[in-house]
Design a protein around this motif. Structure first.
Motif, PDB file in Angstrom:
ATOM      1  N   ALA A  88      -2.313  -5.424   4.594  1.00 52.71           N
ATOM      2  CA  ALA A  88      -3.403  -4.261   4.198  1.00 52.71           C
ATOM      3  C   ALA A  88      -3.837  -4.291   2.758  1.00 52.71           C
ATOM      4  N   ALA A  97      -4.848   5.263   3.582  1.00 50.53           N
ATOM      5  CA  ALA A  97      -5.652   4.499   3.203  1.00 50.53           C
ATOM      6  C   ALA A  97      -6.904   4.957   2.373  1.00 50.53           C
ATOM      7  N   ARG A 146      -7.960  -2.590  -9.872  1.00 51.15           N
ATOM      8  CA  ARG A 146      -7.715  -3.364  -8.825  1.00 51.15           C
ATOM      9  C   ARG A 146      -6.224  -3.781  -8.626  1.00 51.15           C
ATOM     10  N   GLU A 173      -4.476  -6.262   0.706  1.00 47.77           N
ATOM     11  CA  GLU A 173      -5.589  -7.556   0.315  1.00 47.77           C
ATOM     12  C   GLU A 173      -6.773  -6.994   0.241  1.00 47.77           C
ATOM     13  N   GLU A 174      -6.849  -5.595   0.598  1.00 47.64           N
ATOM     14  CA  GLU A 174      -8.474  -4.936   0.781  1.00 47.64           C
ATOM     15  C   GLU A 174      -8.445  -4.396  -0.907  1.00 47.64           C
ATOM     16  N   PHE A 175      -7.272  -4.264  -1.540  1.00 44.97           N
ATOM     17  CA  PHE A 175      -7.440  -3.558  -2.748  1.00 44.97           C
ATOM     18  C   PHE A 175      -7.134  -4.619  -3.836  1.00 44.97           C
ATOM     19  N   ARG A 210      -8.150   4.234  -1.325  1.00 42.01           N
ATOM     20  CA  ARG A 210      -9.485   3.895  -1.492  1.00 42.01           C
ATOM     21  C   ARG A 210     -10.363   4.723  -2.830  1.00 42.01           C
ATOM     22  N   THR A 222       0.842  -1.141   0.070  1.00 40.57           N
ATOM     23  CA  THR A 222       0.071   0.023  -0.007  1.00 40.57           C
ATOM     24  C   THR A 222       1.027   1.247   0.041  1.00 40.57           C
TER      25      THR A 222
END
Length: 462
Positions: free
Chosen positions: A403, A315, A440, A405-407, A319, A153
């Motif tokens: 972190a 973050a 993504r 893995e959210e994106f 997003r 990230t």
């Protein structure tokens, strides 16, 4: 013998043009170049280009493989002597050895192993970046971190601010009538410099780091078009006043000790209208895997007060980028609302009339030929398509970078059509399938020869 171009020479990505402006950071005197074997006239194809000596009143600094090493450190005189002797290859080997990492200092065996790795790195002109990183950056976890910047990230969140630079700087012509100049300080292996060179090729980009090995990897593999310097940011920087239109610093500021002195120097070399773009600042109020010497949100605002800073939750920035909508860069966040954020982004030098909406991933459309599948994925052929599976290279990265893995999806199916479009570089942002791969971060911009199994972007097979 001084090879500096005459006053008024147009600013380009010319190392000699920059050297004509620099001063020694230790004594303040201008440089002259001697023992010069210019980039256009190496003695033989086996020798690296761009060897020379920068002379000032107090010291001699070597230029090795087109990279000036402007530091006063033990052992550098041996590199200088090899350059004077005309042995550019040995000078490069000695410079790589001088900046060897802790792994290579453990024992005599480690030192010999590292030396042999560097010899292989220099001699193999067709080597991929991933192989070079494994040879020169040990242990393996360090190399994995450099190879997989698009699985962290810290780098992904910097893409939006990188795109923002185009809005903040008058790309094409600076206010002095010359192409804008951007400084990438703490450039690492050059991933951000590579993106800058693609996104605004009209700009002169200066890429600087304290570690010669990183700078060498950046110059050879990621961003050969940029100007590269090996300097210590914790002493006065060698640039003249008002010489940059923007400064970019990713994942480095929190590791520096004399932060206020650095900001004072950057204020000096930035134009009054200059932009400050500092993604990924560790927050002192939150734990971090490799914290460095971070500040609190209030501390960063005080440190950067000369830049009229705005702070953002990293973050939230990421997003917004992934969702295709730019953050409200003009507003920023109240520092009291950022106490629970592990990492921050600082943007400074914002003007009230700046048009700052072009920080969308749609800006990657003009560089579509550089898109490749993110190296964090392993691609497997199925009956009718291809399946890309997210695979961490080691447990340390899996823990430190979880972190992300959210994106990034754990698995994605690639149709032959979408994969073909990526390979040929003929996709369009309006194509929802390919756009989904980009937002993504399944498809990311990479240089050719990044990994051994990839072909140069835009070639369909070859």
């Amino acid at each position: 013998m001084n090879h500096a171009p005459p006053p008024g020479h147009p600013r380009t990505n010319s190392l000699f043009q920059l050297l004509s402006e620099l001063v020694c950071p230790y004594c303040g005197n201008r440089f002259e170049i001697s023992h010069d074997r210019t980039v256009s006239n190496p003695q033989s194809e086996s020798d690296p280009p761009g060897s020379g000596i920068l002379n000032c009143e107090c010291y001699e600094y070597p230029i090795v493989d087109g990279i000036p090493i402007i530091q006063q450190i033990d052992g550098l005189s041996s590199v200088t002597s090899l350059v004077k002797e005309g042995n550019a290859t040995q000078a490069l080997l000695q410079a790589l050895n001088l900046f060897r990492i802790t792994w290579a200092q453990r024992s005599r065996w480690h030192q010999v192993h590292y030396h042999l790795n560097c010899r292989r790195l220099i001699s193999d002109k067709r080597m991929a970046f991933t192989t070079a990183a494994q040879l020169a950056r040990r242990p393996k976890v360090f190399a994995d971190y450099l190879v997989h910047r698009y699985a962290n990230t810290s780098f992904l969140s910097a893409i939006g601010p990188l795109l923002l630079i185009r809005s903040l700087v008058n790309i094409g012509q600076s206010d002095d009538g010359m192409p804008p100049r951007v400084l990438d300080v703490g450039c690492g292996a050059g991933h951000a410099t590579f993106l800058m060179s693609l996104l605004y090729p009209e700009t002169s980009i200066v890429s600087a780091d304290q570690d010669f090995v990183n700078v060498y990897l950046a110059r050879r593999f990621l961003a050969p078009e940029a100007i590269h310097l090996c300097i210590d940011a914790e002493v006065p920087v060698p640039f003249p006043d008002n010489s940059f239109d923007a400064v970019f610093c990713l994942d480095a500021f929190h590791y520096l000790r004399s932060k206020k002195a650095i900001v004072t120097e950057l204020t000096r070399i930035l134009k009054a209208s200059g932009a400050w773009v500092f993604p990924h600042l560790h927050n002192k109020l939150q734990p971090n895997f490799t914290a460095g010497i971070p500040l609190s949100p209030e501390g960063y605002l005080k440190c950067f007060e000369a830049a009229n800073p705005k702070l953002f939750d990293e973050a939230a920035v990421l997003r917004s980028l992934s969702a295709g909508r730019p953050p409200d860069w003009q507003t920023g966040s109240d520092p009291r609302d950022l106490t629970g954020c592990p990492n921050l982004t600082m943007i400074g030098g914002l003007r009230g009339d700046a048009e700052i909406n072009s920080s969308s991933l749609a800006a990657l459309n003009p560089i579509s030929q550089y898109l490749q599948i993110n190296p964090i994925f392993k691609v497997h052929r199925t009956r009718s398509a291809f399946r890309a599976s997210f695979e961490w290279p080691n447990k340390v990265m899996a823990s430190e970078c979880a972190a992300v893995e959210e994106f990034i999806p754990s698995e994605v199916e690639l149709t032959p059509d979408s994969l073909g479009k990526l390979q040929r570089g003929n996709w369009d942002w309006e194509d929802p399938e390919v756009r989904g791969l980009i937002t993504r971060f399944v498809a990311v911009p990479l240089p050719s020869r990044y990994t051994p199994h990839t072909v140069p972007a835009g070639n369909d097979g070859g």
